[in-house]
Design a protein around this motif. Structure first.
Motif, short mmCIF file in Angstrom:
data_model
loop_
_atom_site.label_atom_id
_atom_site.label_comp_id
_atom_site.label_asym_id
_atom_site.label_seq_id
_atom_site.Cartn_x
_atom_site.Cartn_y
_atom_site.Cartn_z
N VAL A 36 0.82 -1.21 0.00
CA VAL A 36 0.00 0.00 0.00
C VAL A 36 0.86 1.26 0.00
CG1 VAL A 36 -0.28 0.27 2.51
CG2 VAL A 36 -2.12 0.98 0.96
N GLU A 37 2.07 1.18 0.52
CA GLU A 37 2.98 2.32 0.43
C GLU A 37 3.64 2.39 -0.94
OE1 GLU A 37 6.60 4.15 3.07
OE2 GLU A 37 6.99 2.25 2.05
N GLU A 38 3.96 1.24 -1.50
CA GLU A 38 4.66 1.22 -2.79
C GLU A 38 3.93 2.01 -3.86
OE1 GLU A 38 5.75 -2.56 -4.33
OE2 GLU A 38 6.78 -3.20 -2.51
N PHE A 39 2.62 1.71 -4.04
CA PHE A 39 1.96 2.38 -5.15
C PHE A 39 1.61 3.83 -4.84
CE2 PHE A 39 -1.59 -0.38 -3.46
CZ PHE A 39 -2.40 0.61 -2.96
N GLN A 40 1.59 4.20 -3.56
CA GLN A 40 1.40 5.62 -3.25
C GLN A 40 2.65 6.43 -3.58
OE1 GLN A 40 -1.31 6.78 0.17
NE2 GLN A 40 -0.61 4.78 0.87
N ILE A 41 3.81 5.89 -3.26
CA ILE A 41 5.05 6.58 -3.64
C ILE A 41 5.18 6.61 -5.16
CG2 ILE A 41 7.58 6.48 -3.56
CD1 ILE A 41 7.37 5.39 -0.74
N GLU A 42 4.84 5.50 -5.80
CA GLU A 42 4.91 5.44 -7.25
C GLU A 42 4.00 6.50 -7.88
OE1 GLU A 42 4.18 1.91 -10.47
OE2 GLU A 42 5.59 1.56 -8.82
N PRO B 132 12.36 12.35 0.67
CA PRO B 132 13.78 12.70 0.53
C PRO B 132 14.69 11.76 1.31
CG PRO B 132 12.64 14.28 1.94
CD PRO B 132 11.58 13.42 1.33
N GLU B 133 14.16 11.07 2.31
CA GLU B 133 14.97 10.16 3.12
C GLU B 133 15.29 8.85 2.38
OE1 GLU B 133 12.12 12.49 5.74
OE2 GLU B 133 11.94 11.25 3.94
N LEU B 134 14.53 8.54 1.33
CA LEU B 134 14.62 7.23 0.69
C LEU B 134 15.92 7.06 -0.10
CD1 LEU B 134 13.09 4.59 0.13
CD2 LEU B 134 12.06 5.70 -1.85
N ILE C 172 12.44 3.76 -5.87
CA ILE C 172 11.30 4.46 -5.25
C ILE C 172 10.55 3.56 -4.27
CG2 ILE C 172 10.99 6.11 -7.12
CD1 ILE C 172 8.70 4.38 -8.17
N THR C 173 11.20 2.50 -3.78
CA THR C 173 10.55 1.63 -2.81
C THR C 173 11.37 1.55 -1.52
OG1 THR C 173 11.65 -0.35 -3.71
CG2 THR C 173 9.47 0.21 -4.58
N ARG C 174 10.68 1.46 -0.41
CA ARG C 174 11.35 1.34 0.89
C ARG C 174 12.07 0.00 0.99
NH1 ARG C 174 10.73 1.49 7.01
NH2 ARG C 174 9.98 -0.65 6.94
N GLU D 174 23.28 7.48 -2.64
CA GLU D 174 22.59 8.74 -2.37
C GLU D 174 21.13 8.49 -2.03
OE1 GLU D 174 22.08 11.28 -5.78
OE2 GLU D 174 22.15 9.58 -7.17
N THR D 175 20.51 9.53 -1.47
CA THR D 175 19.08 9.53 -1.20
C THR D 175 18.39 10.45 -2.21
OG1 THR D 175 19.14 11.42 0.29
CG2 THR D 175 19.57 9.24 1.26
N TRP D 176 17.10 10.63 -2.03
CA TRP D 176 16.35 11.56 -2.87
C TRP D 176 16.40 12.99 -2.34
CZ3 TRP D 176 14.11 10.75 -7.59
CH2 TRP D 176 14.04 9.44 -8.04
#
Length: 643
Positions: free
Chosen positions: A128-134, A579-581, A605-607, A627-629
């Motif tokens: 549920v987090e994956e597709f929200q970040i996507e 930005p932490e990812l 783009i995935t945790r 690096e991070t975002w």
């Protein structure tokens, strides 16, 4: 064998189809077909062939797992099932997927928030987090029609998963206590599908398929005395929380008149208790209608009235003279599909209730969590103007657990649920119905279904004897289960003799194996580097066979992430990739004394990042985090290694 009389009208049987490229580990299972209406009255002349004939639109397909309903719960269930190795079909009765969260209805993917502790937000991870970040990656313009296509792409590209839209499951064949096949109608192709499978997940909300299979369910509000629920009514009744239609407006920059349609229902503001016009951007959730007997049967009557009430409210805003600030604002979108909150609730081996939630009962079979307030909507909705539209009975101090025994049927042995139709009381549903919570239940149900296929188990066997297998798989796949750290014996990092970090700003590299992959109140569960271009090096005294390195980064789970209908609600969120990812990383293994790159990832783009490679024998592996975002330091919560 059970069969609905409606489908006995024809002796024509469905025939096998090779339409979908699906195979099944259940291929030796008996094939069951439905008798459905034939087309012998069809008077078709195909001019290209120069012949008359009959359309062949009855087909049979076979898979391992069928997920009925492609809302947030169903999407998570289907993706989880497919990723766990099962050939899976996801059915949507609409042209778009997303259910209540789609562009047709536009319910925000809310989750755990407004907790009465220092975190307040405890966001859901996993699918549920994956597709929200996507969605932020591909849809920074916050378009709901684009959101539909982002999640459609997310599902259709998954290996082992076939998505069938415009397809409703309308019947089920059972043998003893098992579903053997379901009958579906795909309106866009005028085709009946008979789908044979080993496991079935009903995530459709209303649960027609599960009901047709004979699964036990209940509707209405339990009496206060049945479970001792303080917020339940004194006597049981048939009321179910209602459905709403939403709207979105647009500032035209000039005077815009509004002329209501003929079906508009006059809004009598002076009679309405606590239904205030606080904003004019995204409509009013309290334009809602419930039912005191059968909300499914009332759907079309309620839909028509809801549209009338919505236009009546907007007519009041535009033409009462009390809201001069609305003079330049016009309706840009009004939903035509009501978003329903409650109908059937199917009975599992456990019925989760208000006291379980408020007492934070620990369940050994916990597989999901929640924390949205006990938020019971007024049963009569806008037609009960003397009542508040919603009763926020209580907030939670921390997360509550959802047991697996509430996610499968007590009397149909191969049927699971997820979403608003799970085994909960009316009062518990007032919290568990929230979209992201439904997503967590979906991932648990889909993962369990695939494990049942793989091992020839039943859901009940998992609950009673194999719950650790399900929990460990969910934890590996980035689901958080309160009070249940991961202890996967297959994780080779637990056998490492040394873990070295290039630098440490906070936390400790040893915490990367403690089985808790998020920040908890009063506890440190992370390692954070000093700056980017950091690395972790893991060493074993005895050589190991290694083919995968997995890690879980940081997306700041105490910050909201969902897309809103009203962008003004984005305050406090980051609009875009967290930005932490971790954005890019490299895995190196030492082979014959030389470090060799075996995998890398860029624009991640995935945790949860799973980096696989050809199996190699080694005593050392190095994870280079480039690096991070946007954040200056790199934070990880977990690292795992597998053969």
């Amino acid at each position: 064998m059970k069969r609905r009389d409606f489908f006995k009208k024809s002796s024509g049987a469905v025939i096998a189809s090779s339409l979908l490229p699906l195979t099944s580990s259940a291929k030796d299972k008996k094939t069951v077909t439905f008798d459905v209406g034939d087309r012998d009255k069809d008077n078709w002349f195909q001019v290209g062939e120069g012949k008359k004939g009959l359309p062949n639109r009855n087909k049979t397909i076979t898979c391992d797992v069928v997920v009925v309903g492609a809302g947030i719960a169903g999407i998570c269930a289907a993706v989880a099932s497919a990723r766990t190795g099962a050939k899976t079909i996801l059915l949507s009765d609409r042209s778009v997927i997303g259910g209540n969260a789609s562009s047709e209805i536009r319910v925000t993917v809310n989750g755990v928030q407004n907790l009465k502790n220092e975190h307040k937000v405890e966001r859901e991870t996993g699918i549920v987090e994956e597709f929200q970040i996507e969605n932020w990656y591909y849809n920074p313009q916050e378009s709901y029609p684009m959101w539909d296509h982002v999640i459609y792409d997310y599902c259709t590209r998954q290996e082992n998963l076939t998505v069938m839209v415009n397809t409703q499951a309308i019947d089920a064949t059972t043998e003893k206590d098992k579903i053997t096949s379901i009958l579906c109608w795909q309106g866009s192709t005028e085709t009946y599908y008979s789908i044979n499978a080993k496991m079935f997940c009903d995530c459709s909300g209303d649960g027609l398929m599960a009901a047709q299979a004979g699964a036990e369910y209940r509707t209405g509000r339990e009496a206060r005395g049945e479970f001792g629920e303080s917020f339940a009514p004194e006597k049981a009744d048939g009321w179910q929380m209602g459905a709403s239609v939403m709207m979105i407006t647009k500032d035209m920059g000039h005077l815009v008149k509004y002329i209501p349609p003929t079906f508009a229902i006059k809004y009598e503001a002076d009679k309405m208790h606590d239904r205030k016009i606080k904003q004019m951007k995204e409509g009013f959730w309290w334009v809602e209608l419930g039912s005191d007997f059968d909300i499914v049967a009332d759907q079309e009557e309620n839909r028509h009235k809801l549209l009338g009430y919505m236009h009546g409210v907007w007519d009041y805003v535009k033409n009462s003279g009390k809201y001069p600030e609305s003079e330049n604002i016009a309706l840009d979108w009004v939903g035509s599909v009501p978003g329903r909150r409650e109908s059937r609730r199917f009975m599992g081996d456990y019925l989760l209730n208000q006291n379980d939630l408020q007492n934070y009962k620990h369940f050994p079979d916990a597989v999901a969590y929640g924390g949205w307030s006990l938020d019971e909507h007024c049963p009569g909705g806008i037609e009960s103007p003397d009542q508040r539209p919603s009763y926020f009975h209580a907030k939670f101090n921390k997360l509550y657990e959802v047991p697996f025994r509430s996610l499968y049927s007590k009397n149909i042995s191969n049927l699971l649920f997820a979403g608003r139709n799970v085994s909960v009381t009316h009062m518990a549903l007032s919290s568990t119905r929230i979209q992201a919570t439904c997503g967590l239940m979906g991932q648990a149900s889909g993962t369990a279904a695939a494990l049942c296929v793989k091992h020839n188990w039943t859901p009940r066997k998992i609950a009673n004897n194999k719950i650790d297998v399900l929990q460990e798989q969910l934890l590996r796949d980035d689901v958080y289960i309160p009070n249940r750290p991961a202890v996967d014996p297959k994780d080779l990092l637990h056998k490492a003799n040394t873990i070295i970090a290039s630098s440490t700003n906070s936390g400790d590299v040893k915490l990367l194996t403690n089985g808790i992959s998020r920040k908890e109140i009063g506890k440190v569960n992370h390692w954070e580097s000093k700056g980017n271009n950091a690395y972790l090096q893991m060493e074993w005294d005895t050589p190991i066979q290694l083919s995968s390195v997995e890690f879980k980064g940081d997306t700041n789970l105490q910050r909201k992430i969902m897309m809103h209908k009203n962008p003004e609600k984005n305050k406090g969120q980051v609009i875009g990739i967290p930005p932490e990812l971790v954005k890019s990383a490299i895995v190196e293994v030492r082979k014959n004394g030389v470090w060799q790159t075996v995998n890398s990832v860029d624009n991640n783009i995935t945790r949860l990042v799973k980096m696989q490679f050809d199996q190699v024998k080694t005593t050392g592996v190095r994870l280079r985090l480039k690096e991070t975002w946007g954040k200056e330091n790199i934070t990880l919560f977990e690292v795992r290694c597998y053969a």
